[in-house]
Design a protein around this motif. Structure first.
Motif, short mmCIF file in Angstrom:
data_model
loop_
_atom_site.label_atom_id
_atom_site.label_comp_id
_atom_site.label_asym_id
_atom_site.label_seq_id
_atom_site.Cartn_x
_atom_site.Cartn_y
_atom_site.Cartn_z
N SER A 70 43.79 107.28 -12.28
CA SER A 70 42.90 108.44 -12.22
C SER A 70 43.66 109.73 -12.01
N MET A 71 45.00 109.64 -11.97
CA MET A 71 45.77 110.87 -11.77
C MET A 71 46.00 111.54 -13.12
N PRO A 72 46.28 112.86 -13.11
CA PRO A 72 46.59 113.53 -14.38
C PRO A 72 47.84 112.92 -14.99
N VAL A 73 47.97 113.11 -16.30
CA VAL A 73 49.04 112.45 -17.04
C VAL A 73 50.42 112.80 -16.47
N TRP A 74 50.60 114.10 -16.13
CA TRP A 74 51.93 114.49 -15.63
C TRP A 74 52.27 113.76 -14.33
N ALA A 75 51.23 113.52 -13.52
CA ALA A 75 51.46 112.82 -12.26
C ALA A 75 51.82 111.36 -12.53
N GLN A 76 51.14 110.79 -13.52
CA GLN A 76 51.46 109.41 -13.87
C GLN A 76 52.89 109.30 -14.36
N GLN A 77 53.31 110.33 -15.12
CA GLN A 77 54.68 110.31 -15.61
C GLN A 77 55.68 110.49 -14.48
N LEU A 78 55.28 111.33 -13.52
CA LEU A 78 56.15 111.56 -12.37
C LEU A 78 56.38 110.28 -11.58
N ASN A 79 55.41 109.40 -11.63
CA ASN A 79 55.53 108.13 -10.92
C ASN A 79 56.65 107.25 -11.46
N ALA A 80 57.21 107.67 -12.60
CA ALA A 80 58.35 106.92 -13.13
C ALA A 80 59.52 106.95 -12.15
N ILE A 81 59.57 108.00 -11.31
CA ILE A 81 60.67 108.06 -10.34
C ILE A 81 60.19 107.74 -8.94
N ASN A 82 59.00 107.19 -8.83
CA ASN A 82 58.47 106.87 -7.51
C ASN A 82 58.70 105.40 -7.18
N PRO A 83 59.68 105.14 -6.32
CA PRO A 83 59.99 103.73 -6.04
C PRO A 83 58.80 102.98 -5.45
N LEU A 84 58.01 103.70 -4.65
CA LEU A 84 56.86 103.05 -4.02
C LEU A 84 55.84 102.57 -5.05
N ALA A 85 55.65 103.37 -6.10
CA ALA A 85 54.67 102.99 -7.12
C ALA A 85 55.05 101.66 -7.75
N TYR A 86 56.36 101.53 -8.08
CA TYR A 86 56.81 100.27 -8.68
C TYR A 86 56.59 99.12 -7.70
N PHE A 87 57.00 99.37 -6.46
CA PHE A 87 57.03 98.25 -5.54
C PHE A 87 55.63 97.83 -5.10
N ILE A 88 54.75 98.80 -4.91
CA ILE A 88 53.38 98.42 -4.53
C ILE A 88 52.75 97.60 -5.64
N LYS A 89 53.02 98.02 -6.86
CA LYS A 89 52.48 97.30 -8.00
C LYS A 89 52.99 95.85 -8.02
N ILE A 90 54.32 95.72 -7.90
CA ILE A 90 54.91 94.37 -7.94
C ILE A 90 54.40 93.54 -6.76
N ASN A 91 54.35 94.19 -5.60
CA ASN A 91 53.95 93.49 -4.39
C ASN A 91 52.53 92.95 -4.50
N ARG A 92 51.62 93.77 -5.03
CA ARG A 92 50.25 93.31 -5.19
C ARG A 92 50.17 92.20 -6.24
N MET A 93 51.00 92.34 -7.26
CA MET A 93 50.99 91.32 -8.31
C MET A 93 51.40 89.97 -7.74
N ILE A 94 52.45 89.99 -6.90
CA ILE A 94 52.91 88.71 -6.35
C ILE A 94 51.93 88.19 -5.30
N MET A 95 51.55 89.07 -4.39
CA MET A 95 50.75 88.61 -3.25
C MET A 95 49.33 88.21 -3.64
N LEU A 96 48.70 89.01 -4.51
CA LEU A 96 47.29 88.77 -4.80
C LEU A 96 47.06 88.00 -6.10
N LYS A 97 47.97 88.21 -7.06
CA LYS A 97 47.71 87.70 -8.39
C LYS A 97 48.55 86.47 -8.68
N GLY A 98 49.65 86.33 -7.93
CA GLY A 98 50.53 85.19 -8.16
C GLY A 98 51.39 85.34 -9.39
N SER A 99 51.74 86.59 -9.73
CA SER A 99 52.55 86.82 -10.92
C SER A 99 53.95 86.25 -10.74
#
Lengths: 308, 350
Positions: free
Chosen positions: B290-319
């Motif tokens: 739901s963030m503007p496109v530039w913010a989504q692009q900025l998340n490319a350098i956000n380590p937390l964004a990557y890790f929260i995503k991976i963390n939820r995938m492993i913990m909740l989804k079993g990826s």
């Protein structure tokens, strides 16, 4: 195993402040070399260049043929540095600090124990105490132990006795003498002029200049003029009155008396001074011949360069 | 210091996990019922009966209701027009007004959604009752289910994220304060004259904090399991492995900040600056989509964004690793980069 230091045309500027103005001198192998000077003279800057912590703008420093800029890695193996500010880990104990520095140099406390034995014995009762809880004198002894842990060939000490009580200062200098006997070249700075007499050679440093490099004895011998110590019943006005005395080159407070330097023959000065003071209604006038000590010489040097 | 490093994250996890929820219970509403009919009462009963709503009473007119909201005695106003029942019976449609205090935007939209779903329900009942023959159900049957978190339990959703957050904060602060602290108290001066190499120095700074943060994570995962009942669906060792790489990245960033600054104050402000941005943009509290496109692009350098995503995938989804390997490689490369910068920037000579 000892090393010499060769310093040539050293210049260092911090923005528009010239901390070192073209300094050159040599420290002989195995000698105890003292740099005396007030705060802000440039002593610490000089030492930090020498220990490869900062770069000089001009000039070069060689320690036993090692260029401190190009071969700083070699230098750091043979140098023991004790910064002016206590720089050990306050939250580690005495023993932990020593072991830490020993391991950085890939050695151990027991391996070099004989070198630091004399110092370490004095702080050993506190070996489990945190460094931050030690007294000033103890801290300095610990810092010295840490600087010696890797058997350095050159020991650089930046104001090691500042803020240390008189007894500890004396002990500290005795320790330095012992280290020197073991062949370590020692470069030490201090703001205390009385400590200059304990060095083999001293230099006086003042606002980035070296005023004199010589043995303490030679510096005293080079003193020009006659020195008198004056005491009277009223010391408060004495200094300003003496400044108006005709035969006085320099007048300054020195301990309990006032020192007066004159180029005129000594008996003549003494007589006219006694008359001068009597007219001013001073009583209990004591005028004594004095052998100049190193402090007198430095005060003279400083005045000559117009910095005091 | 050591007890603080371990106790604070535990407390934060326990407190935050319960409080960082988007669920709104106890929506306080007032009713301006100008109809006083049986239908209007039925509708109001629907609200009062809901677990999410609390009836704050009836008020005579809209003005009074507005006042109640003004004084923060109510969050929502339900206005029922005078001929509500009559219109409903005669004209088959009637209107009600719903006013929501939107001082907190996301809360308001939730309250609105709750209210609308109650009214929809009510609608359906009327249709069934009034037109039993005609009503054959809505033309399109909608039934939804929430995957990986079937009950839409916020704790299940938040705990993995908060865990990441806490480990990140610990790692970032410990490392960013560390070298600069040595600069401030002067211990670095003596250390710099020793033959210790840059790499040894940085490694010495990195490893203890890495261990501490890993222990913090393990404590957090244990709490998540036994206090919040969150079972890691995926492979826990995979999670630890990703975390170990992620921590090198965060610690590397902290150490870089520490080598660049001269006082602890500077280091603290810089690390806070980045942390706040990273946290708010990470998708922990608000969806990245739901963030503007530039913010989504900025998340490319956000380590937390990557890790929260991976963390939820492993913990909740079993990826498995293959599902997020691209994100993982980015994290790993990022970690090497940061650590490299920190090592290069650390100068043994001014």
């Amino acid at each position: 195993m000892s090393v010499n230091i060769h310093i040539e045309h050293l210049v260092k500027k911090f923005q528009d402040v010239e901390a070192l103005k073209d300094i050159s001198f040599d420290v002989e192998k195995g000698s105890l070399f003292g740099i005396i000077g007030p705060d802000g003279a440039g002593k610490t800057t000089l030492f930090r260049i020498l220990t490869s912590l900062i770069l000089a703008d001009e000039g070069k420093v060689m320690v036993d043929g090692i260029d401190v800029v190009k071969d700083y890695k070699k230098l750091r193996q043979i140098i023991g540095y004790m910064p002016g500010r206590f720089s050990l880990y306050m939250d580690l104990t005495v023993e932990e600090n020593l072991n830490f520095y020993a391991r950085i140099f890939h050695t151990s406390l027991s391996e070099n124990y004989d070198l630091i034995k004399d110092i370490y014995e004095q702080i050993e009762p506190f070996k489990n105490r945190r460094a931050g809880d030690l007294s000033g004198g103890m801290k300095q002894k610990l810092a010295l132990s840490c600087a010696l842990i890797h058997k350095p060939k050159l020991l650089v000490l930046d104001e090691p006795t500042t803020g240390v009580d008189a007894v500890s200062r004396k002990e500290f200098w005795e320790l330095l003498k012992k280290m020197q006997q073991r062949g370590i070249t020692i470069l030490v700075s201090t703001p205390y002029m009385d400590e200059a007499a304990l060095c083999d050679r001293v230099s006086l440093m003042q606002t980035g200049n070296l005023l004199s490099v010589n043995t303490p004895q030679q510096i005293v011998n080079n003193f020009l003029g006659n020195l008198l110590a004056v005491k009277t019943n009223n010391m408060y006005t004495l200094l300003s009155d003496l400044e108006r005395f005709d035969g006085a080159d320099r007048v300054y407070r020195f301990g309990e008396s006032i020192h007066l330097v004159s180029q005129r023959p000594i008996d003549e000065v003494k007589q006219s001074l006694r008359d001068f003071l009597s007219i001013k209604a001073y009583q209990k006038i004591e005028i004594e011949n004095k052998q100049p000590v190193i402090e007198d010489c430095f005060l003279a040097l400083m005045e000559k360069t117009g910095t005091l | 210091m050591l007890p603080i490093i371990f106790i604070i994250p535990i407390v934060q996890l326990l407190v935050l996990s319960y409080t960082a929820t988007f669920e709104i219970k106890n929506v306080r509403f007032v009713v301006v019922d100008q109809d006083h009919s049986s239908e209007s009462r039925k509708l109001i009963d629907k609200f009062s009966g809901s677990a999410f709503f609390t009836d704050m009473g009836h008020l005579p007119d809209y003005k009074a209701a507005e006042n109640a909201v003004q004084h923060d005695d109510a969050d929502q106003i339900i206005v029922i027009e005078p001929d509500f029942e009559k219109d409903l019976v005669n004209e088959h449609h009637a209107q009600i007004q719903l006013v929501t205090n939107a001082i907190n935007g996301s809360a308001a939209s939730l309250m609105n959604a709750y209210a609308i779903s109650i009214i929809n329900n009510f609608n359906k009942e009327i249709l069934i009752k009034k037109l039993p023959l005609k009503f054959k159900g809505m033309p399109i049957q909608l039934s939804s289910s929430f995957w990986y978190n079937p009950e839409l339990d916020y704790i299940t959703y938040m705990v993995p994220g908060i865990l990441v957050l806490l480990v990140t904060i610990i790692a970032m602060f410990l490392s960013s304060m560390n070298i600069v602290k040595e600069k401030e108290i002067g211990t670095i001066e003596q250390l710099n004259v020793t033959p210790i190499t840059k790499f040894e120095f940085i490694a010495g700074k990195l490893i203890p904090f890495w261990i501490i943060a890993m222990i913090d994570l393990l404590i957090g995962l244990t709490l998540a399991r036994f206090v919040f009942g969150i079972v890691i669906v995926g492979n826990p060792f995979l999670l630890l492995f990703v975390t170990s790489v992620y921590l090198v990245l965060v610690l590397g960033m902290g150490l870089l900040v520490s080598t660049l600054t001269n006082t602890m104050q500077q280091a603290m402000f810089i690390s806070w600056f980045f942390l706040v941005i990273f946290i708010l943009m990470s998708g922990l509290f608000t969806p990245i989509e739901s963030m503007p496109v530039w913010a989504q692009q900025l998340n490319a350098i956000n380590p937390l964004a990557y890790f929260i995503k991976i963390n939820r995938m492993i913990m909740l989804k079993g990826s498995g690793f293959a599902d997020f390997q691209r994100d993982f490689y980015i994290l790993a490369a990022y970690a090497v980069l940061m650590l490299g910068f920190a090592t290069l920037r650390y100068r043994k000579r001014a």
